[in-house]
Each structure stands twice: as structure tokens, then as C-alpha cells.
Design a protein around this motif. Structure first.
Motif, PDB file in Angstrom:
ATOM      1  N   VAL A 170      10.733 -37.493 -22.762  1.00  0.00           N
ATOM      2  CA  VAL A 170      10.036 -36.511 -21.918  1.00  0.00           C
ATOM      3  C   VAL A 170      10.123 -35.105 -22.505  1.00  0.00           C
ATOM      4  O   VAL A 170       9.095 -34.451 -22.740  1.00  0.00           O
ATOM      5  N   TRP A 171      11.330 -34.607 -22.745  1.00  0.00           N
ATOM      6  CA  TRP A 171      11.464 -33.239 -23.232  1.00  0.00           C
ATOM      7  C   TRP A 171      10.873 -33.046 -24.632  1.00  0.00           C
ATOM      8  O   TRP A 171      10.148 -32.064 -24.864  1.00  0.00           O
ATOM      9  N   PRO A 172      11.118 -33.961 -25.596  1.00  0.00           N
ATOM     10  CA  PRO A 172      10.472 -33.792 -26.902  1.00  0.00           C
ATOM     11  C   PRO A 172       8.942 -33.757 -26.811  1.00  0.00           C
ATOM     12  O   PRO A 172       8.295 -33.009 -27.549  1.00  0.00           O
ATOM     13  N   SER A 173       8.369 -34.549 -25.898  1.00  0.00           N
ATOM     14  CA  SER A 173       6.911 -34.566 -25.737  1.00  0.00           C
ATOM     15  C   SER A 173       6.416 -33.250 -25.146  1.00  0.00           C
ATOM     16  O   SER A 173       5.394 -32.707 -25.579  1.00  0.00           O
ATOM     17  N   ILE A 174       7.140 -32.727 -24.152  1.00  0.00           N
ATOM     18  CA  ILE A 174       6.783 -31.422 -23.568  1.00  0.00           C
ATOM     19  C   ILE A 174       6.888 -30.338 -24.644  1.00  0.00           C
ATOM     20  O   ILE A 174       6.004 -29.484 -24.775  1.00  0.00           O
ATOM     21  N   ARG A 175       7.971 -30.378 -25.425  1.00  0.00           N
ATOM     22  CA  ARG A 175       8.192 -29.366 -26.453  1.00  0.00           C
ATOM     23  C   ARG A 175       7.094 -29.402 -27.502  1.00  0.00           C
ATOM     24  O   ARG A 175       6.606 -28.352 -27.930  1.00  0.00           O
ATOM     25  N   ARG A 176       6.662 -30.602 -27.885  1.00  0.00           N
ATOM     26  CA  ARG A 176       5.595 -30.706 -28.881  1.00  0.00           C
ATOM     27  C   ARG A 176       4.278 -30.203 -28.311  1.00  0.00           C
ATOM     28  O   ARG A 176       3.491 -29.567 -29.022  1.00  0.00           O
ATOM     29  N   ALA A 177       4.024 -30.462 -27.018  1.00  0.00           N
ATOM     30  CA  ALA A 177       2.807 -29.943 -26.382  1.00  0.00           C
ATOM     31  C   ALA A 177       2.826 -28.420 -26.364  1.00  0.00           C
ATOM     32  O   ALA A 177       1.824 -27.762 -26.676  1.00  0.00           O
ATOM     33  N   PHE A 178       3.987 -27.831 -26.009  1.00  0.00           N
ATOM     34  CA  PHE A 178       4.121 -26.370 -25.989  1.00  0.00           C
ATOM     35  C   PHE A 178       3.894 -25.787 -27.379  1.00  0.00           C
ATOM     36  O   PHE A 178       3.190 -24.779 -27.546  1.00  0.00           O
ATOM     37  N   ARG A 179       4.509 -26.375 -28.385  1.00  0.00           N
ATOM     38  CA  ARG A 179       4.357 -25.860 -29.751  1.00  0.00           C
ATOM     39  C   ARG A 179       2.911 -25.933 -30.211  1.00  0.00           C
ATOM     40  O   ARG A 179       2.437 -25.055 -30.945  1.00  0.00           O
ATOM     41  N   SER A 180       2.214 -26.965 -29.794  1.00  0.00           N
ATOM     42  CA  SER A 180       0.815 -27.117 -30.175  1.00  0.00           C
ATOM     43  C   SER A 180      -0.054 -26.056 -29.506  1.00  0.00           C
ATOM     44  O   SER A 180      -0.971 -25.502 -30.116  1.00  0.00           O
ATOM     45  N   ILE A 181       0.252 -25.767 -28.242  1.00  0.00           N
ATOM     46  CA  ILE A 181      -0.545 -24.785 -27.495  1.00  0.00           C
ATOM     47  C   ILE A 181      -0.290 -23.376 -28.002  1.00  0.00           C
ATOM     48  O   ILE A 181      -1.220 -22.604 -28.235  1.00  0.00           O
ATOM     49  N   PHE A 182       0.990 -23.024 -28.192  1.00  0.00           N
ATOM     50  CA  PHE A 182       1.327 -21.661 -28.582  1.00  0.00           C
ATOM     51  C   PHE A 182       1.324 -21.516 -30.100  1.00  0.00           C
ATOM     52  O   PHE A 182       2.332 -21.221 -30.733  1.00  0.00           O
ATOM     53  N   SER A 183       0.130 -21.722 -30.658  1.00  0.00           N
ATOM     54  CA  SER A 183      -0.105 -21.526 -32.082  1.00  0.00           C
ATOM     55  C   SER A 183      -1.258 -20.547 -32.232  1.00  0.00           C
ATOM     56  O   SER A 183      -1.905 -20.164 -31.255  1.00  0.00           O
ATOM     57  N   ILE A 184      -1.538 -20.137 -33.452  1.00  0.00           N
ATOM     58  CA  ILE A 184      -2.550 -19.104 -33.690  1.00  0.00           C
ATOM     59  C   ILE A 184      -3.913 -19.510 -33.134  1.00  0.00           C
ATOM     60  O   ILE A 184      -4.594 -18.721 -32.471  1.00  0.00           O
ATOM     61  N   LEU A 185      -4.328 -20.732 -33.390  1.00  0.00           N
ATOM     62  CA  LEU A 185      -5.614 -21.204 -32.889  1.00  0.00           C
ATOM     63  C   LEU A 185      -5.482 -21.835 -31.507  1.00  0.00           C
ATOM     64  O   LEU A 185      -6.391 -21.744 -30.680  1.00  0.00           O
ATOM     65  N   GLY A 186      -4.334 -22.453 -31.256  1.00  0.00           N
ATOM     66  CA  GLY A 186      -4.166 -23.196 -30.009  1.00  0.00           C
ATOM     67  C   GLY A 186      -4.181 -22.336 -28.770  1.00  0.00           C
ATOM     68  O   GLY A 186      -4.769 -22.721 -27.747  1.00  0.00           O
ATOM     69  N   PHE A 187      -3.564 -21.147 -28.821  1.00  0.00           N
ATOM     70  CA  PHE A 187      -3.466 -20.322 -27.618  1.00  0.00           C
ATOM     71  C   PHE A 187      -4.818 -19.777 -27.156  1.00  0.00           C
ATOM     72  O   PHE A 187      -5.131 -19.844 -25.964  1.00  0.00           O
TER      73      PHE A 187
END
Length: 242
Positions: free
Chosen positions: A24-41
Motif C-alpha cells: 500500500v505505502w510503496p504504491s502511494i509513494r510511487r503515485a505521489f512521485r509520479s504526480i509531483f514531477s516537472i510534467l506530472g504536476f
């Protein structure tokens, strides 16, 4: 004696419930990292604004102040874009632009999540046509991706992430950690083989510690949850401003 020791090691392997809870937490963390990127945000914000608009139309939230002005500005920009395209004989409903923003936002998250896995795999001298033919004859989406030059895979996943989603329905898990020889590896694991994989790793290393499990189904759902949550929070917060 060795057989008894191996059996004991297998018994120490985590259960399926423990593996799912640990993902659960690794999946949430990977989703957050993907969103808070230069293009993702920026894509995330565009998707959230689109969701805000339709929540307002469904009377689930009430927009005022800055939130209403932002939505109106977006609609004006889409209207102007529609007028420009209409001059070239291209017509599309405005809701399609909102859907495309959400589509690209998910595509970015999916691509970032795959970055350390299939997107990064070095296929060296592998026969690309053989991999492509394997996709044609066996429906192996991973073979299709690996048949592409590595530099093009990121863009492919962003644009055609539903294909990857179909693959990840059957093989949703990625396990990062020490491999059988002690080297760090990233392994895609089918849904029904996760516990067997955990037992194999535990038997080889004597412990499951050091392994991290990601679940792509969770990453997808967390992305949608975060977009919806951001839409509600932004809508309510901005409505109180100016």
C-alpha cells in the motif's frame, strides 16, 4: 538437514495478506512521485480543474470566487482553441478536452511508475521483430514494449497506457530488492504467483526484508483518488478566495 532448513525458511515468507498490506505505502509513494514531477504536476492540476468543473455541474460542490474564475478561464481557453481548430475543419466537444487532460495525467503517472521496470529494460541484441511477433501471436503487451527502442518507450506508455493497464491486470506486482545472486533487481510478478515468488526469495536469502512490492492497480486507483481529492479541496479552498 538442508531440507528442514529450507522448509523453515519458506514458512517465514510473508503471507499474501501481508504482501498486499505491505504494497500500500510503496504504491502511494510511487503515485505521489509520479504526480509531483516537472510534467506530472501541471497535468495533474489540469485534470483536477476539469474534475472541479464537472463536480460543479453535478451540484456536488459549489464554485465561487477564484475557483469559478479559474474554471471560466479554462472554458474560455477551450472555446478559443475550438474556434481555431474549426477553421481547419476540426470539431470536437469540449468534454473531450477535459477527458484528454485526465487521460494524459494518468499516462504520465503510468509512465513514471514503469520507468524503473519495463521502460528501463535493456534488451541488448534481442530480436525486436521476434518480440513484436510475440505480441501479435500471443498478445504479450510487454513484448510489444520491449520491441521498441528504449528511447521511445516512455512516450509510448504515456500515449497508450490502457494497453499497459491490460498487461498489469494480469501482472500487477513489481518487486524491487536483492535478487537470487544478491544483485538489486526489479521483477514483474503475475497476480497468482506473488506468494510463490516471496517464498522463493525468502528461501534464497533467509529473509524477505529488503524487498519492496508495488501494485499497479493501486497506483492507478490512488492517482484517481488524488485527482478527485485535489479537485474537491481546490474547489472549496479557491471558492473562499476573492
Amino acid at each position: 538437514m538442508e531440507t528442514v532448513r529450507s522448509a523453515e525458511l519458506v514458512k517465514e515468507a510473508p503471507t499474501k495478506l501481508q504482501l498486499l498490506a505491505g504494497s500500500v505505502w510503496p504504491s502511494i509513494r510511487r503515485a505521489f512521485r509520479s504526480i509531483f514531477s516537472i510534467l506530472g504536476f501541471p497535468l495533474f492540476l489540469l485534470a483536477a480543474i476539469s474534475v472541479i468543473k464537472y463536480l460543479n455541474l453535478a451540484d456536488l460542490i459549489e464554485l465561487e470566487g477564484l475557483a469559478l474564475r479559474i474554471v471560466e478561464t479554462q472554458e474560455d481557453a477551450l472555446d478559443q482553441l475550438g474556434d481555431v481548430l474549426l477553421r481547419y475543419g476540426v470539431s470536437f466537444p469540449l468534454w473531450l478536452a477535459d477527458a484528454f487532460a485526465l487521460y494524459l495525467s494518468i499516462g504520465n503517472t503510468w509512465s513514471r511508475a514503469e520507468k524503473d521496470d519495463l521502460v528501463a529494460v535493456e534488451n541488448g541484441n534481442s530480436d525486436r521483430w521476434k518480440l513484436f511477433w510475440e505480441w501479435i501471436t500471443r498478445g504479450r503487451v510487454d513484448s510489444l514494449l520491449l520491441s521498441l527502442p528504449r528511447i521511445t518507450r516512455d512516450g509510448f506508455v504515456r500515449l497508450f497506457w490502457p494497453l499497459m493497464a491490460l498487461y498489469r491486470l494480469k501482472t500487477p506486482f513489481v518487486v524491487d530488492g536483492p535478487g537470487p545472486e544478491g544483485e538489486s533487481i526489479s521483477s514483474s510478478v503475475p497476480r497468482r504467483e506473488l506468494t510463490d515468488f516471496a517464498s522463493m526469495v525468502t528461501e534464497a536469502h533467509g529473509t524477505w526484508e529488503g524487498q519492496t512490492v508495488y501494485d499497479f492497480r493501486q497506483i492507478f486507483l490512488w492517482h484517481l483518488t488524488l485527482v478527485a481529492g485535489a479537485a474537491v479541496i481546490l474547489g472549496q479552498t479557491l471558492s473562499l478566495i476573492g
